[in-house]
Enzyme design. Structure first.
Site, mmCIF file in Angstrom:
data_model
loop_
_atom_site.group_PDB
_atom_site.id
_atom_site.type_symbol
_atom_site.label_atom_id
_atom_site.label_comp_id
_atom_site.label_asym_id
_atom_site.label_seq_id
_atom_site.Cartn_x
_atom_site.Cartn_y
_atom_site.Cartn_z
ATOM 1 N N TYR A 64 13.293 -25.155 -3.477
ATOM 2 C CA TYR A 64 13.173 -25.980 -1.833
ATOM 3 C C TYR A 64 11.828 -26.386 -1.739
ATOM 4 C CZ TYR A 64 14.489 -27.448 2.492
ATOM 5 O OH TYR A 64 14.666 -28.149 3.815
ATOM 6 N N THR A 68 11.639 -9.317 14.097
ATOM 7 C CA THR A 68 10.335 -9.642 14.670
ATOM 8 C C THR A 68 9.907 -10.784 14.370
ATOM 9 O OG1 THR A 68 8.997 -8.194 13.349
ATOM 10 C CG2 THR A 68 9.785 -7.186 15.234
ATOM 11 N N THR A 111 9.531 -14.890 13.681
ATOM 12 C CA THR A 111 9.600 -15.744 14.552
ATOM 13 C C THR A 111 9.921 -17.258 13.990
ATOM 14 O OG1 THR A 111 7.218 -16.714 14.720
ATOM 15 C CG2 THR A 111 7.743 -14.698 16.078
ATOM 16 N N ASP A 123 10.780 -14.288 3.053
ATOM 17 C CA ASP A 123 11.221 -14.821 4.295
ATOM 18 C C ASP A 123 9.858 -14.920 5.127
ATOM 19 O OD1 ASP A 123 14.020 -14.857 5.902
ATOM 20 O OD2 ASP A 123 12.343 -14.515 7.448
ATOM 21 N N ARG A 134 12.676 -19.135 -3.098
ATOM 22 C CA ARG A 134 12.613 -20.131 -2.176
ATOM 23 C C ARG A 134 12.022 -21.263 -2.652
ATOM 24 N NH1 ARG A 134 13.356 -17.981 3.684
ATOM 25 N NH2 ARG A 134 13.101 -19.934 4.409
ATOM 26 N N GLY A 175 9.985 -28.121 -4.575
ATOM 27 C CA GLY A 175 10.817 -29.504 -4.582
ATOM 28 C C GLY A 175 10.121 -30.476 -3.478
#
Ligand code: NAD
Ligand code: UDP
Length: 323
Positions: free
Chosen positions: A144, A207, A209, A271, A141, A147
């Protein structure tokens, strides 16, 4: 009436922003390379004489005689921005340099579309603008997240060095009509899966959020921030109502009356476990108050997906309004 440039204007958020700016009587140029956006998103805006669509890649310089620049061009969903991570970083960084250079040349105000991803997998909850974030610089990730973080620092440097009038908005998960079917983000995935009878894919145990903002609320906030006479600090925009992905899946199933099954798939690397904006600054400085609750926003989005999939309208969805 102002002359306004919107980079990424044919994208999901950009197309709604262009539409609202035109409604308010402005002259709007949308710049886009159609990599994740689509000219269909702005086809209906051709009815406005004050609208121009230009195909251009923001990693290359450009020049327009404008007073305001909304810099939105950048792939935004994890599958899109991870498809070519090197290009993603270049779009964020060079895209910001080119927007800010135009701002410097034309003395135009520049609003940079930043993201809640600058907070990474946050250790502070909810996230205020003062939180410096917890970003893995090495993960998938990072292209992104880093950046966008570099773009923020460029914004502040152009502001301090060249007195460019700048605005930074940190956008939290936003959804609504015109999201691309192949976008890959959770709201569009779940709606598409529910309407086509596919399994709803929850990544991990569901789970984690997120807080979901309806696009019309976000666009209102973007315009208010751009119009603010002095606010150069970053401003979070989003809806602070927080849901687990499992709750979202069940809400989508209920609203679509779908009998699709819910299945678990592996959780992507890095994540974020939780995310909710602290919007006190937006409330105090801009009077920002998101008005569209998740249920109502989902109903409007489902209606749009049904139309684009050419599915018969659901009586309840078609008369959504009150949800
Ligand atoms: P999107 O992918 O629908 O829109 C991005 C647009 O930029 C597309 O039209 C795409 O074709 C265009 N684009 C991409 N690379 C380009 C390039 N090199 N040159 C010119 N155009 C290019 O995504 P979106 O959700 O509308 O996101 C818009 C902006 O808001 C992005 O900067 C994104 O990082 C930011 N943002 C969005 C969200 C969200 O939840 N939607 C959250 C945080 C930040
Ligand atoms: N997600 C999911 N199923 C999907 C797509 C995403 O469970 O089909 C999860 C994803 O792992 C993340 C959350 O939903 O935890 C939000 O993902 P999205 O890609 O929409 O945005 P982001 O991770 O950038 O907030």
């Amino acid at each position: 009436m102002a002359k306004i440039l919107v980079t990424g204007g044919a994208g999901f958020v950009g197309s709604h922003l262009c539409e609202q700016l035109l409604r308010e009587g402005n002259e709007v140029i949308a710049l886009d390379d159609f990599s994740t956006g689509n000219s269909d998103n702005v086809l209906h805006l051709a009815a406005y004489k004050a609208f121009t669509l230009v195909e251009h890649d923001v990693t290359e310089p450009y020049d327009f005689d404008v007073e305001l620049i909304y810099n939105l061009a950048c792939p935004a969903s994890p599958p899109h921005y991870q498809a070519d991570p090197v290009k993603t970083t270049l779009i964020s960084v060079l895209g910001a340099v080119h927007a800010l250079s135009l701002g410097k040349r034309r003395r135009a105000r520049v609003l940079q579309a930043s993201t809640s991803e600058v907070y990474g997998d946050p250790l502070v909850h909810p996230q205020p603008e003062s939180y410096a974030g917890c970003v893995n610089t090495l993960g998938p990730r990072a292209c992104y997240d880093e950046g966008k973080r570099c773009a923020e620092s460029l914004v502040m440097d152009f502001h301090r060095m060249y007195q460019v009038e700048t605005r930074i908005v940190r956008i939290f998960n936003t959804y609504g009509p015109r999201m691309a079917f192949d976008d890959g983000r959770v709201v569009s995935n779940f709606i598409l899966q529910a309407l086509t009878g596919d399994e709803l894919t929850i990544y991990g145990d569901g789970t984690q959020t997120r807080s979901f903002c309806f696009v019309a609320d976000l666009v209102g906030g973007l315009i208010r921030l751009m119009q603010h006479p002095t606010e150069t600090r970053p401003v979070n925009l989003g809806n602070p109502e927080e849901f687990t992905m499992r709750q979202l899946a069940h809400e989508v199933l209920t609203l679509t009356r779908s009998s699709s099954r819910v299945v678990e798939r592996p959780l992507p690397v890095d994540d974020p476990k939780q995310r909710r904006p602290d919007i006190r600054r937006a409330r105090e400085v801009l009077g920002f108050r998101p008005r569209v609750a998740l249920r109502e926003g989902l109903l409007r989005t489902i209606e749009d997906f049904r139309e684009r999939l050419r599915l018969p309208a659901d009586v309840r969805t078609a008369s959504a309004g009150g949800g």
